[in-house]
Design a protein around this motif. Structure first.
Motif, PDB file in Angstrom:
ATOM      1  N   ALA A 158      41.940  38.290  43.607  1.00 45.35           N
ATOM      2  CA  ALA A 158      43.256  37.892  43.095  1.00 45.35           C
ATOM      3  C   ALA A 158      44.141  37.363  44.215  1.00 45.35           C
ATOM      4  O   ALA A 158      44.052  37.801  45.365  1.00 45.35           O
ATOM      5  CB  ALA A 158      43.928  39.084  42.423  1.00 45.35           C
TER       6      ALA A 158
ATOM      7  N   THR B 267      38.794  41.891  43.762  1.00 37.90           N
ATOM      8  CA  THR B 267      38.858  40.973  42.622  1.00 37.90           C
ATOM      9  C   THR B 267      39.040  39.508  43.005  1.00 37.90           C
ATOM     10  O   THR B 267      38.845  38.631  42.163  1.00 37.90           O
ATOM     11  CB  THR B 267      40.037  41.364  41.703  1.00 37.90           C
TER      12      THR B 267
ATOM     13  N   VAL C  55      42.025  40.531  37.020  1.00 34.15           N
ATOM     14  CA  VAL C  55      43.329  40.136  37.545  1.00 34.15           C
ATOM     15  C   VAL C  55      43.185  38.867  38.374  1.00 34.15           C
ATOM     16  O   VAL C  55      42.265  38.743  39.178  1.00 34.15           O
ATOM     17  CB  VAL C  55      43.964  41.284  38.374  1.00 34.15           C
ATOM     18  N   ALA C  56      44.084  37.918  38.135  1.00 35.09           N
ATOM     19  CA  ALA C  56      44.106  36.669  38.900  1.00 35.09           C
ATOM     20  C   ALA C  56      45.239  36.638  39.903  1.00 35.09           C
ATOM     21  O   ALA C  56      45.123  36.008  40.962  1.00 35.09           O
ATOM     22  CB  ALA C  56      44.211  35.478  37.955  1.00 35.09           C
TER      23      ALA C  56
ATOM     24  N   GLU D 180      46.422  34.116  29.022  1.00 37.23           N
ATOM     25  CA  GLU D 180      45.493  33.022  29.290  1.00 37.23           C
ATOM     26  C   GLU D 180      45.863  32.402  30.628  1.00 37.23           C
ATOM     27  O   GLU D 180      47.030  32.272  30.964  1.00 37.23           O
ATOM     28  CB  GLU D 180      45.574  31.974  28.178  1.00 37.23           C
ATOM     29  N   GLY D 181      44.866  32.030  31.391  1.00 37.00           N
ATOM     30  CA  GLY D 181      45.147  31.467  32.708  1.00 37.00           C
ATOM     31  C   GLY D 181      45.114  32.502  33.813  1.00 37.00           C
ATOM     32  O   GLY D 181      45.360  32.182  34.968  1.00 37.00           O
ATOM     33  N   GLY D 182      44.839  33.767  33.464  1.00 39.03           N
ATOM     34  CA  GLY D 182      44.695  34.806  34.476  1.00 39.03           C
ATOM     35  C   GLY D 182      45.738  35.889  34.355  1.00 39.03           C
ATOM     36  O   GLY D 182      46.944  35.606  34.280  1.00 39.03           O
ATOM     37  N   ASN D 183      45.298  37.124  34.326  1.00 40.84           N
ATOM     38  CA  ASN D 183      46.211  38.264  34.196  1.00 40.84           C
ATOM     39  C   ASN D 183      47.018  38.472  35.466  1.00 40.84           C
ATOM     40  O   ASN D 183      46.560  38.204  36.581  1.00 40.84           O
ATOM     41  CB  ASN D 183      45.428  39.536  33.881  1.00 40.84           C
TER      42      ASN D 183
ATOM     43  N   GLY E 128      40.107  41.512  31.208  1.00 40.89           N
ATOM     44  CA  GLY E 128      39.914  40.204  31.833  1.00 40.89           C
ATOM     45  C   GLY E 128      40.150  40.191  33.328  1.00 40.89           C
ATOM     46  O   GLY E 128      40.207  39.118  33.934  1.00 40.89           O
TER      47      GLY E 128
END
Length: 199
Positions: free
Chosen positions: A79, A77, A56-57, A31-34, A54
């Motif tokens: 990211a 992405t 990639v963050a 949660e909060g970004g992979n 989900g």
């Protein structure tokens, strides 16, 4: 991508014929970004899998030799890319954040600087105190047995040994996910202690 020892960890790999071992990239689904670590080029299958997980963050690069396909993945992405602070003056790609020893990258993921490897301040990452993710210095060429980067590749063997012993002293490590070679999914601390004693 391959499911690892935790339901929130995945990997994809490329076999390197020159070295006769696999190179790995890792994904922590959270949660909060992979978080993706040291991304290799992705097949369409793996890229689609990443999107289903989900996306990639954050992209974390352990050393400049592991930039691999990070810039391309970030451009597709959005990211954020994080790299080792000791290389910030010469790093080949732009990073949004530079990581120092002891930094918490995101909640539950900490950076440790390793000295004496082939690049300055190579990072090892510790996930929730139990899973160690390494770049180049700590590797596994023989299944179940960790080794260190060959002496010819080291900038300073004495500092490299000190770094390995420091990581081996961290309590509670169960798994060691190497950038190069076999991952170890159990008895990580024992394998790290065995490596430290052998140096």
């Amino acid at each position: 991508m391959k499911q690892l020892h935790r339901r929130d960890l995945f990997a994809w790999s490329v076999f390197n014929e020159e070295r006769d071992l696999d190179f790995h990239s890792y994904v922590w689904v959270r949660e909060g970004g992979n978080v993706v670590i040291d991304p290799l080029p992705m097949s369409p299958h793996d890229h689609a899998h990443l999107q289903r997980l989900g996306g990639v963050a954050f992209i974390v690069i352990t050393n400049s030799d592991h930039c691999r396909a990070a810039e391309l993945l970030a451009s597709h992405t959005g990211a954020k890319v994080y790299g080792p602070a000791a290389e910030q003056d010469t790093f080949p790609i732009i990073c949004s954040r530079w990581l120092y020893d002891g930094d918490e990258i995101v909640a539950g993921l900490h950076a440790y600087e390793l000295q004496g490897s082939k690049t300055p301040g190579e990072l090892a990452l510790l996930l929730e105190h139990t899973t160690l993710i390494t770049g180049d210095l700590i590797r596994c060429h023989l299944g179940g047995e960790l080794c260190m980067l060959p002496d010819a590749k080291l900038a300073d063997r004495k500092l490299a040994i000190q770094s390995v012993k420091r990581i081996a002293s961290l309590p509670g490590i169960q798994a060691v996910l190497t950038g190069d070679g076999w991952p170890l999914f159990a008895h990580g601390s024992e394998a790290l202690h065995h490596l430290a004693r052998s140096l």
